[in-house]
Design a protein around this motif. Structure first.
Motif, PDB file in Angstrom:
ATOM      1  N   PRO A  33       0.904  -1.214   0.124  1.00 12.99           N
ATOM      2  CA  PRO A  33      -0.079  -0.200   0.095  1.00 12.99           C
ATOM      3  C   PRO A  33       0.672   1.265  -0.075  1.00 12.99           C
ATOM      4  N   THR A  34       2.164   1.073   0.166  1.00 11.35           N
ATOM      5  CA  THR A  34       2.764   2.443   0.231  1.00 11.35           C
ATOM      6  C   THR A  34       2.865   3.046  -1.113  1.00 11.35           C
ATOM      7  N   THR A  35       2.870   2.804  -2.174  1.00 14.55           N
ATOM      8  CA  THR A  35       2.875   3.459  -3.577  1.00 14.55           C
ATOM      9  C   THR A  35       1.721   4.394  -3.396  1.00 14.55           C
ATOM     10  N   LEU A  36       0.525   3.517  -3.363  1.00 14.11           N
ATOM     11  CA  LEU A  36      -0.895   4.237  -3.456  1.00 14.11           C
ATOM     12  C   LEU A  36      -1.196   5.360  -2.296  1.00 14.11           C
ATOM     13  N   ASN A  37      -0.425   4.956  -1.130  1.00 17.66           N
ATOM     14  CA  ASN A  37      -0.509   6.092  -0.153  1.00 17.66           C
ATOM     15  C   ASN A  37       0.305   7.264  -0.362  1.00 17.66           C
ATOM     16  N   LEU A  38       1.442   7.237  -0.878  1.00 18.62           N
ATOM     17  CA  LEU A  38       2.035   8.347  -1.440  1.00 18.62           C
ATOM     18  C   LEU A  38       1.334   9.054  -2.346  1.00 18.62           C
ATOM     19  N   ILE A  39       0.566   8.538  -3.324  1.00 19.69           N
ATOM     20  CA  ILE A  39      -0.271   9.315  -4.285  1.00 19.69           C
ATOM     21  C   ILE A  39      -1.228   9.927  -3.577  1.00 19.69           C
ATOM     22  N   PHE A  40      -2.165   9.299  -2.605  1.00 22.26           N
ATOM     23  CA  PHE A  40      -3.018   9.904  -1.820  1.00 22.26           C
ATOM     24  C   PHE A  40      -2.501  11.001  -0.976  1.00 22.26           C
ATOM     25  N   GLY A  41      -1.254  10.820  -0.603  1.00 21.56           N
ATOM     26  CA  GLY A  41      -0.680  11.940   0.230  1.00 21.56           C
ATOM     27  C   GLY A  41      -0.491  13.198  -0.461  1.00 21.56           C
ATOM     28  N   TYR A  42      -0.164  12.961  -1.824  1.00 21.12           N
ATOM     29  CA  TYR A  42       0.161  14.151  -2.831  1.00 21.12           C
ATOM     30  C   TYR A  42      -1.281  15.056  -2.907  1.00 21.12           C
ATOM     31  N   VAL A  43      -2.576  14.119  -2.500  1.00 21.32           N
ATOM     32  CA  VAL A  43      -3.995  14.853  -2.820  1.00 21.32           C
ATOM     33  C   VAL A  43      -3.918  15.662  -1.194  1.00 21.32           C
ATOM     34  N   ILE A  44      -3.765  14.544  -0.298  1.00 17.73           N
ATOM     35  CA  ILE A  44      -4.374  15.232   1.147  1.00 17.73           C
ATOM     36  C   ILE A  44      -3.600  16.425   1.836  1.00 17.73           C
ATOM     37  N   VAL A  45      -2.294  16.370   1.373  1.00 14.44           N
ATOM     38  CA  VAL A  45      -1.340  17.319   1.846  1.00 14.44           C
ATOM     39  C   VAL A  45      -1.831  18.709   1.299  1.00 14.44           C
ATOM     40  N   PRO A  46      -1.649  18.909   0.113  1.00 12.31           N
ATOM     41  CA  PRO A  46      -2.148  20.083  -0.301  1.00 12.31           C
ATOM     42  C   PRO A  46      -3.526  20.698   0.189  1.00 12.31           C
ATOM     43  N   ILE A  47      -4.511  19.711   0.148  1.00  9.34           N
ATOM     44  CA  ILE A  47      -5.814  20.288   0.597  1.00  9.34           C
ATOM     45  C   ILE A  47      -5.786  20.740   2.168  1.00  9.34           C
ATOM     46  N   SER A  48      -5.000  19.779   2.965  1.00 13.24           N
ATOM     47  CA  SER A  48      -4.999  20.051   4.414  1.00 13.24           C
ATOM     48  C   SER A  48      -4.354  21.398   4.520  1.00 13.24           C
ATOM     49  N   ILE A  49      -3.264  21.796   3.931  1.00 12.35           N
ATOM     50  CA  ILE A  49      -2.498  23.170   3.823  1.00 12.35           C
ATOM     51  C   ILE A  49      -3.418  24.147   3.562  1.00 12.35           C
ATOM     52  N   TYR A  50      -4.118  23.866   2.340  1.00 15.27           N
ATOM     53  CA  TYR A  50      -4.973  24.979   1.972  1.00 15.27           C
ATOM     54  C   TYR A  50      -6.158  25.399   2.772  1.00 15.27           C
ATOM     55  N   LEU A  51      -6.779  24.196   3.380  1.00 13.51           N
ATOM     56  CA  LEU A  51      -7.709  24.494   4.438  1.00 13.51           C
ATOM     57  C   LEU A  51      -7.165  25.384   5.654  1.00 13.51           C
ATOM     58  N   ALA A  52      -5.990  24.848   6.161  1.00 12.92           N
ATOM     59  CA  ALA A  52      -5.469  25.495   7.377  1.00 12.92           C
ATOM     60  C   ALA A  52      -5.141  26.901   6.991  1.00 12.92           C
ATOM     61  N   LEU A  53      -4.526  27.219   6.029  1.00 17.84           N
ATOM     62  CA  LEU A  53      -4.183  28.583   5.647  1.00 17.84           C
ATOM     63  C   LEU A  53      -5.495  29.335   5.402  1.00 17.84           C
ATOM     64  N   ARG A  54      -6.330  28.767   4.754  1.00 16.24           N
ATOM     65  CA  ARG A  54      -7.791  29.451   4.560  1.00 16.24           C
ATOM     66  C   ARG A  54      -8.552  29.743   5.991  1.00 16.24           C
ATOM     67  N   TYR A  55      -8.469  28.831   6.704  1.00 15.66           N
ATOM     68  CA  TYR A  55      -9.381  28.828   8.132  1.00 15.66           C
ATOM     69  C   TYR A  55      -8.425  29.964   8.718  1.00 15.66           C
ATOM     70  N   PHE A  56      -7.102  29.920   8.964  1.00 18.02           N
ATOM     71  CA  PHE A  56      -6.097  31.074   9.509  1.00 18.02           C
ATOM     72  C   PHE A  56      -6.748  32.416   9.136  1.00 18.02           C
ATOM     73  N   LYS A  57      -6.641  32.448   7.804  1.00 13.34           N
ATOM     74  CA  LYS A  57      -6.750  33.853   7.084  1.00 13.34           C
ATOM     75  C   LYS A  57      -8.377  34.200   7.408  1.00 13.34           C
ATOM     76  N   ASP A  58      -9.262  33.440   7.181  1.00  5.90           N
ATOM     77  CA  ASP A  58     -10.496  33.830   7.356  1.00  5.90           C
ATOM     78  C   ASP A  58     -11.243  34.042   8.877  1.00  5.90           C
ATOM     79  N   TYR A  59     -10.798  33.111   9.744  1.00  3.46           N
ATOM     80  CA  TYR A  59     -11.443  33.482  11.030  1.00  3.46           C
ATOM     81  C   TYR A  59     -10.275  33.306  12.246  1.00  3.46           C
ATOM     82  N   SER A  60      -8.911  33.466  11.872  1.00  3.97           N
ATOM     83  CA  SER A  60      -8.020  33.905  12.986  1.00  3.97           C
ATOM     84  C   SER A  60      -7.345  35.332  12.599  1.00  3.97           C
ATOM     85  N   ASN A  61      -7.487  35.719  11.434  1.00  6.68           N
ATOM     86  CA  ASN A  61      -6.600  36.693  11.286  1.00  6.68           C
ATOM     87  C   ASN A  61      -7.189  38.259  10.448  1.00  6.68           C
ATOM     88  N   HIS A  62      -8.620  38.087  10.374  1.00  4.38           N
ATOM     89  CA  HIS A  62      -9.398  39.265  10.162  1.00  4.38           C
ATOM     90  C   HIS A  62      -9.277  39.366   8.580  1.00  4.38           C
TER      91      HIS A  62
END
Length: 170
Positions: A33-62
């Motif tokens: 499962p390591t290869t497919l999990n790496l591919i899944f990581g390429y999807v989930i990492v940027p989505i998580s980062i985007y959501l974290a930055l967007r949440y910070f921008k919109d709800y924590s930093n005006h």
């Protein structure tokens, strides 16, 4: 300082848990499962980062986020993803040693079947060193490899997303 990282913790933990769940689920469908999990990581990492930055921008930093704030929040998010992924995969493989042996044998088989191609590209010495390295592979190597491949694209995507979302107060 806590307001800077509240969103990073939240979405980093979410991304890390999704990484662990994907590895566990993929282990039922594929002997390696390591290869497919790496591919899944390429999807989930940027989505998580985007959501974290967007949440910070919109709800924590005006509605504002500087490049430095984006890099800081993104760093914490992808490091949490990588750490949780490392711990989860390490524990899964520790409890299911047969899965680790399947992963190891799959990687060895891949090297053996691709020997001619690999030798023509990197030489016989490199091929033999790689084969020996894979034969001596341990559980922590599999988990660390997955964590590293969460960090590397995490840095790349954090830079891009921080630039895109950057908005400083006038």
């Amino acid at each position: 300082m806590n307001r800077y990282f509240k969103s990073a913790y939240l979405f980093g933990v979410l991304g890390g848990l999704l990484g662990i769940i994907s590895f566990f689920t993929l282990s039922f469908f594929n002997e390696d499962p390591t290869t497919l999990n790496l591919i899944f990581g390429y999807v989930i990492v940027p989505i998580s980062i985007y959501l974290a930055l967007r949440y910070f921008k919109d709800y924590s930093n005006h509605g504002y986020i500087s490049f430095a704030e984006g890099m800081s929040v993104g760093f914490v998010a992808y490091m949490i993803i990588a750490i949780l992924s490392f711990i989860g995969i390490y524990l899964i493989l520790s409890f299911d040693s047969s899965l680790f042996e399947l992963i190891k044998s799959s990687k060895i088989d891949t090297l053996v079947t691709s020997k001619e191609t690999i030798v023509s590209q990197v030489g016989d010495n490199s091929y033999e060193a790689t084969l020996e390295s894979v034969k001596e592979m341990e559980i922590s190597d599999v988990a660390l490899n997955d964590a590293i491949w969460k960090i590397v694209p995490g840095l790349f995507f954090t830079i891009i997303i921080s630039i895109i979302l950057r908005k400083n107060p006038n």
